[in-house]
Design an enzyme around this catalytic site. Sequence first.
Site, PDB file in Angstrom:
ATOM      1  N   LYS A  13       0.827  -1.215   0.000  1.00  0.00           N
ATOM      2  CA  LYS A  13       0.000   0.000   0.000  1.00  0.00           C
ATOM      3  C   LYS A  13       0.861   1.266   0.000  1.00  0.00           C
ATOM      4  O   LYS A  13       0.570   2.211  -0.712  1.00  0.00           O
ATOM      5  CB  LYS A  13      -0.942   0.021   1.214  1.00  0.00           C
ATOM      6  CG  LYS A  13      -1.893  -1.140   1.288  1.00  0.00           C
ATOM      7  CD  LYS A  13      -2.861  -1.045   2.462  1.00  0.00           C
ATOM      8  CE  LYS A  13      -2.213  -0.896   3.811  1.00  0.00           C
ATOM      9  NZ  LYS A  13      -1.400  -2.054   4.249  1.00  0.00           N
ATOM     10  N   ARG A  88      -9.867   1.211  10.045  1.00  0.00           N
ATOM     11  CA  ARG A  88      -9.467  -0.152  10.396  1.00  0.00           C
ATOM     12  C   ARG A  88     -10.659  -1.005  10.841  1.00  0.00           C
ATOM     13  O   ARG A  88     -10.544  -2.218  10.923  1.00  0.00           O
ATOM     14  CB  ARG A  88      -8.463  -0.125  11.561  1.00  0.00           C
ATOM     15  CG  ARG A  88      -7.101   0.365  11.175  1.00  0.00           C
ATOM     16  CD  ARG A  88      -6.170   0.278  12.366  1.00  0.00           C
ATOM     17  NE  ARG A  88      -4.910   0.958  12.131  1.00  0.00           N
ATOM     18  CZ  ARG A  88      -3.860   0.417  11.531  1.00  0.00           C
ATOM     19  NH1 ARG A  88      -3.925  -0.800  11.098  1.00  0.00           N
ATOM     20  NH2 ARG A  88      -2.750   1.115  11.372  1.00  0.00           N
ATOM     21  N   ARG A 127      12.935  -9.161   3.003  1.00  0.00           N
ATOM     22  CA  ARG A 127      13.262  -7.738   3.141  1.00  0.00           C
ATOM     23  C   ARG A 127      14.116  -7.509   4.394  1.00  0.00           C
ATOM     24  O   ARG A 127      15.095  -6.761   4.371  1.00  0.00           O
ATOM     25  CB  ARG A 127      11.964  -6.912   3.198  1.00  0.00           C
ATOM     26  CG  ARG A 127      12.193  -5.410   3.193  1.00  0.00           C
ATOM     27  CD  ARG A 127      10.938  -4.645   2.853  1.00  0.00           C
ATOM     28  NE  ARG A 127       9.981  -4.602   3.957  1.00  0.00           N
ATOM     29  CZ  ARG A 127       8.755  -4.090   3.851  1.00  0.00           C
ATOM     30  NH1 ARG A 127       8.343  -3.620   2.705  1.00  0.00           N
ATOM     31  NH2 ARG A 127       7.952  -4.076   4.884  1.00  0.00           N
ATOM     32  N   ARG A 139      13.675  -2.577  10.208  1.00  0.00           N
ATOM     33  CA  ARG A 139      12.477  -1.888  10.696  1.00  0.00           C
ATOM     34  C   ARG A 139      11.761  -2.776  11.703  1.00  0.00           C
ATOM     35  O   ARG A 139      11.632  -3.980  11.481  1.00  0.00           O
ATOM     36  CB  ARG A 139      11.511  -1.626   9.527  1.00  0.00           C
ATOM     37  CG  ARG A 139      11.867  -0.441   8.682  1.00  0.00           C
ATOM     38  CD  ARG A 139      10.935  -0.282   7.495  1.00  0.00           C
ATOM     39  NE  ARG A 139       9.545  -0.584   7.809  1.00  0.00           N
ATOM     40  CZ  ARG A 139       8.571  -0.642   6.896  1.00  0.00           C
ATOM     41  NH1 ARG A 139       8.832  -0.461   5.635  1.00  0.00           N
ATOM     42  NH2 ARG A 139       7.341  -0.909   7.249  1.00  0.00           N
ATOM     43  N   ARG A 150       0.987  -8.089  13.750  1.00  0.00           N
ATOM     44  CA  ARG A 150       0.247  -7.044  13.020  1.00  0.00           C
ATOM     45  C   ARG A 150      -0.719  -7.665  12.011  1.00  0.00           C
ATOM     46  O   ARG A 150      -1.832  -7.166  11.807  1.00  0.00           O
ATOM     47  CB  ARG A 150       1.221  -6.101  12.304  1.00  0.00           C
ATOM     48  CG  ARG A 150       1.983  -5.198  13.272  1.00  0.00           C
ATOM     49  CD  ARG A 150       2.980  -4.316  12.546  1.00  0.00           C
ATOM     50  NE  ARG A 150       2.303  -3.385  11.665  1.00  0.00           N
ATOM     51  CZ  ARG A 150       2.691  -3.117  10.423  1.00  0.00           C
ATOM     52  NH1 ARG A 150       3.739  -3.691   9.904  1.00  0.00           N
ATOM     53  NH2 ARG A 150       2.041  -2.241   9.684  1.00  0.00           N
TER      54      ARG A 150
END
Length: 197
Positions: A13, A88, A127, A139, A150
Amino acid sequence: MRLILLGPPGAGKGTQAQRLIERYGIPQLSTGDMLRAAVAAGTDVGKRAQAVMDAGELVSDEIVVGIVDERIEEPDAKKGFVLDGFPRTVPQADALEKMLSEKGLKVDAVIEFQVDEKVLVGRIEKRAAETAAKGLPIRKDDKPEVFLRRLEEFKAATTAVGPYYRERGILHSIDGMAPIDEVTRRIEEILTAAALD
């Protein structure tokens, strides 16, 4: 052009939002960024949000919608915006619709990124490994245990948002696992068709 990008973390996104910003000259509205900005600016909503966060609680839908409300009044959002990560939940979607309706506005299109979870987890792990190999900090969201949490939170809270917008005839599902340029092309087709409606 007022858009919502729906999909789990890691679905692409953010990448597509950047392309939409460049193409249409509209801002990407991230509720996290807006929340921090409202708190830093000391707006009324920002002060309320700060008090809630200081108490260690989650910011209510009312406060989040208030922050979106303030933000879309800014000059750069007059032509439209891209909402990423909001709404959400169905109550947030309802509150957003009501707030926009009071301004004589509406969401033009909701683009839902459909993904294969196993491939998505693999993509995030890759990644993280590439980042580590470059000697860069990974990250926090790319750590497998954080990412999986998540993903579960997304499934628990946000799965009902797609059907909410499908009922309104503005949900468009796309293959989030397709190559980036292919995803961009598909979004362009959807937006062109939405503009003609």
